[in-house]
Each structure stands twice: as structure tokens, then as C-alpha cells.
Design an enzyme around this catalytic site. Structure first.
Site, PDB file in Angstrom:
ATOM      1  N   ARG A  67       0.836  -1.207   0.000  1.00  0.00           N
ATOM      2  CA  ARG A  67       0.000   0.000   0.000  1.00  0.00           C
ATOM      3  C   ARG A  67       0.875   1.263   0.000  1.00  0.00           C
ATOM      4  NH1 ARG A  67      -5.170  -0.448   0.076  1.00  0.00           N
ATOM      5  NH2 ARG A  67      -5.547   1.626   0.897  1.00  0.00           N
ATOM      6  N   GLN A  99      -9.434  10.475   7.642  1.00  0.00           N
ATOM      7  CA  GLN A  99      -9.202   9.089   8.089  1.00  0.00           C
ATOM      8  C   GLN A  99      -8.207   8.410   7.161  1.00  0.00           C
ATOM      9  OE1 GLN A  99     -13.268   7.151   9.169  1.00  0.00           O
ATOM     10  NE2 GLN A  99     -13.706   8.828   7.780  1.00  0.00           N
ATOM     11  N   ASP A 102      -3.191   7.988   3.202  1.00  0.00           N
ATOM     12  CA  ASP A 102      -2.392   8.463   2.066  1.00  0.00           C
ATOM     13  C   ASP A 102      -2.016   9.928   2.304  1.00  0.00           C
ATOM     14  OD1 ASP A 102      -4.340  10.340   0.854  1.00  0.00           O
ATOM     15  OD2 ASP A 102      -5.483   8.560   0.306  1.00  0.00           O
ATOM     16  N   HIS A 117      -5.859   8.766  11.579  1.00  0.00           N
ATOM     17  CA  HIS A 117      -5.508   7.333  11.551  1.00  0.00           C
ATOM     18  C   HIS A 117      -4.052   7.105  11.155  1.00  0.00           C
ATOM     19  CE1 HIS A 117     -10.024   6.051  11.093  1.00  0.00           C
ATOM     20  NE2 HIS A 117      -9.714   6.439  12.313  1.00  0.00           N
ATOM     21  N   THR A 184     -16.897   9.030   3.103  1.00  0.00           N
ATOM     22  CA  THR A 184     -16.710   8.056   4.190  1.00  0.00           C
ATOM     23  C   THR A 184     -18.022   7.309   4.447  1.00  0.00           C
ATOM     24  OG1 THR A 184     -16.139   7.772   6.528  1.00  0.00           O
ATOM     25  CG2 THR A 184     -16.876   9.954   5.884  1.00  0.00           C
ATOM     26  N   GLU A 211     -22.973   7.591  -2.102  1.00  0.00           N
ATOM     27  CA  GLU A 211     -24.276   7.041  -1.709  1.00  0.00           C
ATOM     28  C   GLU A 211     -24.544   7.447  -0.264  1.00  0.00           C
ATOM     29  OE1 GLU A 211     -23.146   2.969  -2.206  1.00  0.00           O
ATOM     30  OE2 GLU A 211     -21.761   3.093  -0.504  1.00  0.00           O
TER      31      GLU A 211
HETATM   32  P1  NAD Z   1     -14.948   3.166   3.425  1.00  0.00           P
HETATM   33  O1  NAD Z   1     -14.273   2.340   2.364  1.00  0.00           O
HETATM   34  O2  NAD Z   1     -15.605   2.463   4.536  1.00  0.00           O
HETATM   35  O3  NAD Z   1     -16.035   4.075   2.704  1.00  0.00           O
HETATM   36  C1  NAD Z   1     -15.756   4.808   1.562  1.00  0.00           C
HETATM   37  C2  NAD Z   1     -16.984   5.609   1.186  1.00  0.00           C
HETATM   38  O4  NAD Z   1     -16.648   6.376   0.043  1.00  0.00           O
HETATM   39  C3  NAD Z   1     -18.205   4.743   0.823  1.00  0.00           C
HETATM   40  O5  NAD Z   1     -19.359   5.252   1.484  1.00  0.00           O
HETATM   41  C4  NAD Z   1     -18.331   4.923  -0.698  1.00  0.00           C
HETATM   42  O6  NAD Z   1     -19.674   4.957  -1.127  1.00  0.00           O
HETATM   43  C5  NAD Z   1     -17.679   6.286  -0.910  1.00  0.00           C
HETATM   44  N1  NAD Z   1     -17.061   6.435  -2.222  1.00  0.00           N
HETATM   45  C6  NAD Z   1     -16.420   5.503  -2.958  1.00  0.00           C
HETATM   46  N2  NAD Z   1     -15.964   6.038  -4.092  1.00  0.00           N
HETATM   47  C7  NAD Z   1     -16.313   7.351  -4.075  1.00  0.00           C
HETATM   48  C8  NAD Z   1     -16.129   8.443  -4.972  1.00  0.00           C
HETATM   49  N3  NAD Z   1     -15.491   8.302  -6.124  1.00  0.00           N
HETATM   50  N4  NAD Z   1     -16.628   9.655  -4.616  1.00  0.00           N
HETATM   51  C9  NAD Z   1     -17.290   9.834  -3.439  1.00  0.00           C
HETATM   52  N5  NAD Z   1     -17.494   8.832  -2.555  1.00  0.00           N
HETATM   53  C10 NAD Z   1     -17.008   7.614  -2.870  1.00  0.00           C
HETATM   54  O7  NAD Z   1     -13.860   4.202   3.939  1.00  0.00           O
HETATM   55  P2  NAD Z   1     -13.784   5.051   5.281  1.00  0.00           P
HETATM   56  O8  NAD Z   1     -15.145   5.482   5.680  1.00  0.00           O
HETATM   57  O9  NAD Z   1     -12.732   6.048   5.054  1.00  0.00           O
HETATM   58  O10 NAD Z   1     -13.286   4.021   6.408  1.00  0.00           O
HETATM   59  C11 NAD Z   1     -12.383   3.021   6.112  1.00  0.00           C
HETATM   60  C12 NAD Z   1     -11.092   2.975   6.924  1.00  0.00           C
HETATM   61  O11 NAD Z   1     -10.081   2.447   6.039  1.00  0.00           O
HETATM   62  C13 NAD Z   1     -10.538   4.293   7.395  1.00  0.00           C
HETATM   63  O12 NAD Z   1     -10.175   4.112   8.711  1.00  0.00           O
HETATM   64  C14 NAD Z   1      -9.276   4.570   6.564  1.00  0.00           C
HETATM   65  O13 NAD Z   1      -8.191   4.898   7.404  1.00  0.00           O
HETATM   66  C15 NAD Z   1      -8.939   3.263   5.915  1.00  0.00           C
HETATM   67  N6  NAD Z   1      -8.612   3.396   4.453  1.00  0.00           N
HETATM   68  C16 NAD Z   1      -7.866   4.465   3.999  1.00  0.00           C
HETATM   69  C17 NAD Z   1      -7.596   4.597   2.632  1.00  0.00           C
HETATM   70  C18 NAD Z   1      -6.755   5.771   2.157  1.00  0.00           C
HETATM   71  O14 NAD Z   1      -5.904   6.246   2.902  1.00  0.00           O
HETATM   72  N7  NAD Z   1      -6.966   6.294   0.933  1.00  0.00           N
HETATM   73  C19 NAD Z   1      -8.089   3.668   1.729  1.00  0.00           C
HETATM   74  C20 NAD Z   1      -8.838   2.567   2.229  1.00  0.00           C
HETATM   75  C21 NAD Z   1      -9.092   2.446   3.596  1.00  0.00           C
END
Ligand code: NAD
Length: 246
Positions: A67, A99, A102, A117, A184, A211
Site C-alpha cells: 500500500r 481518516q 495516504d 488514523h 466516508t 451514496e
Molecule cells: P470506506 O471504504 O468504509 O467508505 C468509503 C466511502 O466512500 C463509501 O461510502 C463509498 O460509497 C464512498 N465512495 C467511494 N468512491 C467514491 C467516490 N469516487 N466519490 C465519493 N465517494 C465515494 O472508507 P472510510 O469510511 O474512510 O473508512 C475506512 C477505513 O479504512 C478508514 O479508517 C481509513 O483509514 C482506511 N482506508 C484508507 C484509505 C486511504 O488512505 N486512501 C483507503 C482505504 C481504507
């Protein structure tokens, strides 16, 4: 400087924004629940808990090495840049709580930024507690730059661990006029509870997500669509709001 927003004659000065994985999805970084994504191939208990790390450190370090490499190839998207523009041009207080682990918000230009996080590009030494900038691998057990112990782990908050800078976040939530949640799912606490904290202190609340999230009913307004479309549109709207008084 105060502005009216969302049809409410509410003066908006202080903004707190919470972002999640959805804001980075269009930069090619998979969200937590993406079909076929990296996370689907592993159980959260195995790769995102201290117990999983104790059971199989090679698996966990290898997972985060992958990652860490992936995020260094990703670029900020239009949603990240729009939030940097909002911070630069908004006349009141602004705090971005993410959260995400990256570094895309920082690379887009946000400075009032809390990584609650942790960050993929830091390593945390389990022996001396020092956090060091880290771009390479950890699975090969490199030495901690501070104490020399081979005890580095990803500086990522796992389930069951305490997120960073909670006091600062709570303080900002208690003083904000507008709370906005972006990309989120509202499934991971304590971040999922921030909308209720902000409401408790009298803030307006807005959700921008693909959504409706798990906590959708707590938002005064929700807009659904791709982050790269709905976030820049909302930022332009905010910056064009008429000034009510000085
Ligand atoms: P989640 O995956 O649970 O939810 C992501 C949300 O984003 C969903 O509701 C989805 O519908 C929405 N989504 C997806 N694509 C989208 C888009 N193009 N535009 C707008 N919305 C979109 O993620 P979360 O709520 O952040 O919680 C997951 C945990 O995983 C966090 O604690 C985080 O630290 C970690 N995480 C971080 C990363 C990162 O750093 N980029 C990636 C994956 C997981």
C-alpha cells in the site's frame, strides 16, 4: 467574515471537514469496501489489528509495504485540489480531518490537516515510540533511525488503537458552524460519531458521498455523486456565498 449557507440564516465562519477513502478512490486508491480491492483479499482482523500483527508480522508488514508503494504512484484528484483551494481562500477557521493514511491532501496543498488514523509514509518504532518519515519497505525489518532497534511498524492506527489528536478534533467540532463529511461510509468510530458531536454543538451538517452513508439521517443535507464532481462544485458554492456582515 460570515456567510449564509444551505438556506439557513446561519453565519458560517468555522468549518470542519472529515474525509474518508472515497475522496481518494478516483486517484486509484481502493476504498475499504471496494469489490475486488486489496482489502477484500484480507480479513480486517488479520491486517488491521495489533493482534493480527502479533500473529503474523510478515503478512502485515508486506501488506502495508504494498500500500505504501501504491500511494506514492497516486496523484491528488480534483476533490483534493478543491479542498486545498477552500482552505486557502476561506476567511474563517478551517480544519480538515482525514481518516485516510495516504498523503494526497497534503500534496494537494492542505496544511490545516489532521491524519487521525496515521500516515502510510511514516514508520512508528515499537521500541522507542519515534515516528520517522518512511518511503521504503518494512518487511525486511530495517533499523529505527532513532534507536537502531528492528522494531518498526506502519504508523497506521489499527482497530482497537487510539486515533491521533482526538482532543484537537473535539475542540474544533465544538466550535464549528459547518461540518462536512466527504467520501466516508460512516462505519468506523470515533469518526462516524463526529456528525452527532457537531450537531450537538449547533453546527449545520452536510454529507458529500457516492451514496447515503450509515449516518446519513444525521446530516441536514446530503449530495450524492463522484467526489471529483460534487466536491469542486460545493467548494465553488461556498466561496461564492454572499458575505452577511464583517
Ligand atoms: P470506506 O471504504 O468504509 O467508505 C468509503 C466511502 O466512500 C463509501 O461510502 C463509498 O460509497 C464512498 N465512495 C467511494 N468512491 C467514491 C467516490 N469516487 N466519490 C465519493 N465517494 C465515494 O472508507 P472510510 O469510511 O474512510 O473508512 C475506512 C477505513 O479504512 C478508514 O479508517 C481509513 O483509514 C482506511 N482506508 C484508507 C484509505 C486511504 O488512505 N486512501 C483507503 C482505504 C481504507
Amino acid at each position: 467574515m460570515f456567510r449564509c449557507f444551505m438556506g439557513a440564516m446561519k453565519e458560517i465562519r468555522n468549518i470542519v471537514i472529515l474525509t474518508g477513502a472515497g475522496v481518494s478512490a478516483e486517484s486509484g486508491i481502493g476504498t475499504f469496501r471496494d469489490k475486488g480491492g486489496l482489502w477484500e483479499k484480507h480479513r480486517v482482523e488479520d491486517v488491521a489489528t495489533p493482534e493480527g500483527f502479533a500473529r503474523d508480522p510478515d503478512l502485515v508488514l508486506g501488506f502495508y509495504d504494498m500500500r505504501r508503494e501504491a500511494i506514492q504512484k497516486a496523484e491528488p484528484n480534483a476533490a483534493h485540489f478543491a479542498l486545498a483551494k477552500l482552505e486557502a481562500e476561506w476567511p474563517g477557521a478551517f480544519l480538515l480531518v482525514t481518516q485516510n493514511v495516504d498523503d494526497l491532501h497534503g500534496r494537494a496543498g492542505n496544511r490545516q490537516l489532521i491524519h487521525m488514523h496515521g500516515e502510510h509514509l511514516n514508520a512508528l518504532c515499537s521500541a522507542c515510540g519515534t515516528r520517522s518519515p518512511w518511503r521504503g519497505t518494512l518487511a525486511d525489518r530495517p533499523a529505527c533511525p532513532a534507536c537502531g532497534a528492528s522494531a518498526l511498524r506502519p504508523d497506521v492506527v489499527w482497530f482497537g488503537e487510539m486515533p491521533y489528536r482526538m482532543d484537537e478534533i473535539e475542540l474544533a467540532l465544538s466550535a464549528c458552524d459547518l461540518f462536512v463529511s466527504i467520501g466516508t461510509s460512516g462505519a468506523v468510530y470515533p469518526a462516524a460519531g463526529y456528525v452527532r458531536t457537531a450537531r450537538h454543538y449547533g453546527a449545520l451538517t452536510l454529507e458529500l458521498n457516492l451514496e447515503p452513508s450509515a449516518g446519513s439521517l444525521y446530516f441536514d443535507d446530503s449530495r450524492h455523486g463522484l467526489a471529483t464532481e460534487i466536491v469542486p462544485a460545493w467548494v465553488e458554492e461556498m466561496l461564492a456565498l454572499p458575505q452577511m456582515s464583517a
